[in-house]
Design an enzyme around this catalytic site. Structure first.
Site, PDB file in Angstrom:
ATOM      1  N   GLY A 216       0.810  -1.211   0.000  1.00 35.75           N
ATOM      2  CA  GLY A 216       0.000   0.000   0.000  1.00 35.75           C
ATOM      3  C   GLY A 216       0.840   1.255   0.000  1.00 35.75           C
ATOM      4  N   PRO A 217       0.188   2.394  -0.192  1.00 44.30           N
ATOM      5  CA  PRO A 217       0.914   3.662  -0.232  1.00 44.30           C
ATOM      6  C   PRO A 217       1.606   3.940   1.107  1.00 44.30           C
ATOM      7  CG  PRO A 217      -1.400   3.967  -0.820  1.00 44.30           C
ATOM      8  CD  PRO A 217      -1.255   2.578  -0.334  1.00 44.30           C
ATOM      9  N   GLU A 437      -8.916  33.707  -6.605  1.00 46.71           N
ATOM     10  CA  GLU A 437      -9.555  32.681  -5.771  1.00 46.71           C
ATOM     11  C   GLU A 437     -11.069  32.714  -5.912  1.00 46.71           C
ATOM     12  OE1 GLU A 437      -7.898  30.355  -4.644  1.00 46.71           O
ATOM     13  OE2 GLU A 437      -5.940  31.292  -4.886  1.00 46.71           O
TER      14      GLU A 437
HETATM   15  P1  ADP Z   1       3.721   2.631   6.441  1.00 43.59           P
HETATM   16  O1  ADP Z   1       4.603   1.601   7.041  1.00 43.59           O
HETATM   17  O2  ADP Z   1       2.540   2.054   5.728  1.00 43.59           O
HETATM   18  O3  ADP Z   1       4.422   3.622   5.587  1.00 43.59           O
HETATM   19  P2  ADP Z   1       3.366   3.347   9.163  1.00 43.59           P
HETATM   20  O4  ADP Z   1       2.837   2.082   9.688  1.00 43.59           O
HETATM   21  O5  ADP Z   1       4.786   3.622   9.424  1.00 43.59           O
HETATM   22  O6  ADP Z   1       3.081   3.473   7.623  1.00 43.59           O
HETATM   23  O7  ADP Z   1       2.465   4.523   9.719  1.00 43.59           O
HETATM   24  C1  ADP Z   1       3.016   5.699  10.195  1.00 43.59           C
HETATM   25  C2  ADP Z   1       2.169   6.252  11.297  1.00 43.59           C
HETATM   26  O8  ADP Z   1       0.908   6.670  10.800  1.00 43.59           O
HETATM   27  C3  ADP Z   1       1.844   5.250  12.358  1.00 43.59           C
HETATM   28  O9  ADP Z   1       2.838   5.211  13.319  1.00 43.59           O
HETATM   29  C4  ADP Z   1       0.528   5.752  12.923  1.00 43.59           C
HETATM   30  O10 ADP Z   1       0.753   6.742  13.891  1.00 43.59           O
HETATM   31  C5  ADP Z   1      -0.107   6.406  11.732  1.00 43.59           C
HETATM   32  N1  ADP Z   1      -1.095   5.519  11.107  1.00 43.59           N
HETATM   33  C6  ADP Z   1      -1.048   5.045   9.854  1.00 43.59           C
HETATM   34  N2  ADP Z   1      -2.114   4.290   9.589  1.00 43.59           N
HETATM   35  C7  ADP Z   1      -2.840   4.247  10.703  1.00 43.59           C
HETATM   36  C8  ADP Z   1      -4.072   3.612  11.064  1.00 43.59           C
HETATM   37  N3  ADP Z   1      -4.743   2.851  10.196  1.00 43.59           N
HETATM   38  N4  ADP Z   1      -4.532   3.793  12.317  1.00 43.59           N
HETATM   39  C9  ADP Z   1      -3.853   4.539  13.189  1.00 43.59           C
HETATM   40  N5  ADP Z   1      -2.707   5.157  12.923  1.00 43.59           N
HETATM   41  C10 ADP Z   1      -2.187   5.039  11.682  1.00 43.59           C
HETATM   42 ZN    ZN Z   2      -5.623  29.060  -8.775  1.00 42.37          ZN
END
Ligand code: ADP
Ligand code: ZN
Ligand code: MG
Length: 618
Positions: A216-217, A437
């Protein structure tokens, strides 16, 4: 155990060793005969022989390649001489025959065999000691690296590949910390259950997938949910990033993989998590520029995954945001055969994520709906960041609780940058920005199928934006029809159209609008099949869907040129529509722009009131 080690480091044991060796070597070099007293005169071999023949020499000592001797000088004094040895086989005969002032009339002579150290001592000095020194230095170095990485807590370190991999024995994260992502959680719950109770599965003969790939992203919670699996299952969690395998020396990464699996097997049941696996898992097809180290590491990983027993309770999770670059071999059944999709959160998902993160900050009643709607397209990480920004803003303003306004402001901070309140803008420029705007807002409001205006502001932002119009959709929109997309392009062109129609000028302020309008118009033609000319022919492919989504053309150069013309036609059509809308609503333009210049930020409702009043009075 750690503490003891650190003490050792302070005493530096091997300095003593180094000093010891220096002394030993020095003494070794100093072994030379203490022969006679006073000055030693250096002389040549010829002189030595003539002194021997003349019967004046008393003692001779031959040491390796030097000869020391004493002889009676003219004045009756005994002097010590030194000369080099020449390979003279007759020397001994000469010395035996020669006369001497000694009592027995013979020259006293002997040969000193150079002092040899005992073979054992030699062996120690030559081989063992240097080895010992290198070992100590190496240990010291690796220990200081370890100290620098230093982390207390529940870590068990292991591995003989040099670098350490840590297993977290007590992960606190649980599924409750991961908001939304219900499908992913459902799939992972099965794995958790398996780790809790493997017998239930093995009894029936089932073995669970060895690996699951989180895709995922960025910022959608892949790393987070992997930790949560370990936390839920209450098993050790070996976390390592793919890039950590890629070492300076070929073979090190493979050794690390071996270590990792060996240790995991001992600790089973447990979870191995390889984050950003694309660092080692890239396709192995780029023939020449092959990276040996990466390939070896990948091969080792594939081998290890095949080798271990799926029933033992080692589950491998991996995460990536570039699944399309992964080697097919990684994805085949028996390896990462489960694919868990982590998508950007929808409206409900965003609310849930905000709720989770708001539990960590003190806050008033917050209108989650409004914030969640304003953050379409934001990832979980961005939402977490917004909540934190809101808390910081509350502190800055001397409050003890986060309010909805804090959160709304921080949304804009994350999207458009912080406000630059003290940036000086001339009245002329302010006027242009205001009309620009209002142009966007008016065009958006006059068209059906376009999201309502939420806010208009002409306060500059650190991102460089001098103002912006925020539109917020009512709900989640999953499908877009051609009209909706076309209306969007019209709205993008609305700012420039206002500059042209009202102020008879064009400015650089439209650069971002131009970019977005062009990208959208292109996509409509090349990817969404929304032009009559190309029907449903795909003309572009998306490369990194999760990382910006850049595209590449899949058509001939001729078609590419033709696409450009088609894009231009579409944008021109939209632009003309925007100009027409503004020309026919000049009165509203002036009123709303004046109001905006005075307030600097107005809400969508204020804008709509002005519009409705003007329409009613017509
Ligand atoms: P990825 O590994 O997909 O790039 P992370 O797991 O490192 O993303 O997410 C980074 C932070 O974003 C997490 O530590 C959390 O704080 C927040 N976050 C991301 N997705 C969620 C979610 N579904 N629920 C709660 N917090 C989230
Ligand atoms: Zn504009
Ligand atoms: Mg991550």
């Amino acid at each position: 155990m750690k503490k003891e080690r650190r003490n050792v480091r302070k005493t530096n044991p091997y300095y003593g060793f180094l000093l010891g060796i220096l002394i030993v070597l020095f003494l070794n070099g100093m072994v030379f005969p203490r022969f006679g007293k006073g000055r030693i005169v250096t002389t040549d071999y010829g002189n030595f022989i003539s002194l021997v023949d003349s019967g004046r020499v008393k003692d001779v000592m031959i040491k390796s390649n030097q000869i020391f001797f004493t002889a009676l000088a003219e004045n009756g004094e005994v002097r010590t001489y030194q000369t080099g040895e020449i390979n003279d086989p007759k020397l001994v005969d000469r010395l035996l025959e020669a006369k001497s002032p000694n009592a027995d009339g013979k020259i006293a002579f002997n040969e000193i065999v150079p002092q040899e150290n005992s073979p054992i001592l030699n062996f120690l000095l030559m081989w063992v000691l240097p080895g010992l020194i290198f070992y100590l230095i190496w240990r010291q170095a690796s220990k200081s690296i370890q100290n620098r990485l230093g982390s207390g807590g529940n870590f068990m370190s292991f591995g003989n590949s040099g670098a350490k991999i840590y297993a977290d024995a007590d992960v606190k994260t649980t599924f409750a910390d991961v908001a939304g992502q219900d499908e992913a959680k459902d799939t992972l719950r099965e794995i958790v259950d398996f780790l809790h109770n493997p017998r239930k599965y093995t009894e029936i003969g089932a073995s669970l997938p060895k690996g699951a790939l989180l895709v995922g992203p960025p910022g959608t919670g892949k790393t987070l949910i992997a930790r949560a699996v370990a936390g839920e299952a209450k098993v050790p969690f070996f976390a390592i990033s793919g890039s950590e395998f890629v070492q300076m020396f070929v073979g090190m990464g493979a050794a690390k993989v071996r270590d990792l699996f060996k240790q995991a097997n001992e600790k089973a049941p447990c979870i191995i998590f390889i984050d950003e696996i694309d660092a080692i898992g890239k396709k192995r097809d780029n023939g020449f520029s092959g990276n040996d180290e990466r390939e070896q590491t990948l091969n080792q990983l594939l081998t290890e995954m095949d080798g271990f027993d799926g029933r033992k309770g080692v589950v491998i999770l991996a995460a990536t945001n570039r699944p399309e670059t992964l080697d097919k071999a990684l994805l085949r059944p028996g390896r990462f055969d489960r694919r868990i999709q982590m998508e950007l959160p929808d409206l409900e998902g965003r609310k849930a994520i905000l709720r989770v993160h708001l539990t960590h900050v003190k806050h008033e009643e917050i209108d989650l709906d409004i914030v969640a709607r304003a953050t379409a397209g934001s990832s979980g990480a961005e939402l977490a960041n917004m909540v934190n920004e809101a808390a910081l803003r509350a502190v800055r303003l001397g409050r003890t609780q986060v309010t909805t306004a804090d959160l709304e402001e921080s949304v804009e901070t994350v999207i458009a940058g912080a406000q630059k309140k003290n940036k000086v803008i001339s009245a002329d420029e302010k006027k242009i920005v205001a009309y620009h705007e209002i142009g966007h807002a008016l065009v958006a409001a006059l068209q059906t199928n376009s999201a309502p205006v939420h806010k208009i502001t002409i306060i500059p932002r650190t991102s460089g934006a001098l103002g912006y119009t925020m539109q917020v959709d009512e709900g989640e929109q999953l499908l877009m029809n051609r009209d909706t997309l076309f209306n969007r392009i019209v709205t993008f062109t609305g700012g420039r159209a206002a500059e042209e129609v009202v102020l008879h000028t064009v400015t650089t302020g439209a650069s971002n609008d131009i970019e977005q309008a062009t990208r959208l118009a292109r996509a409509m033609i090349t990817r969404y099949g929304m032009s009559d000319r190309y029907d449903m022919m795909g003309l572009e492919t998306v490369n990194n869907a999760y990382l910006g989504g850049d595209t590449s053309l899949t058509c001939s150069g001729e078609t590419a040129a033709d696409i450009d013309r088609e894009v231009l036609r579409l944008i021109q059509e939209a632009h003309q529509k925007a100009r027409d809308l503004i020309s026919s609503h000049l009165e509203v333009m002036h009123q709303a722009a004046a109001y905006l210049m005075e307030r600097e930020t107005i809400t969508g409702e204020e804008f709509m009131r002005i519009l409705r009043q003007a329409q009613a009075s017509q």
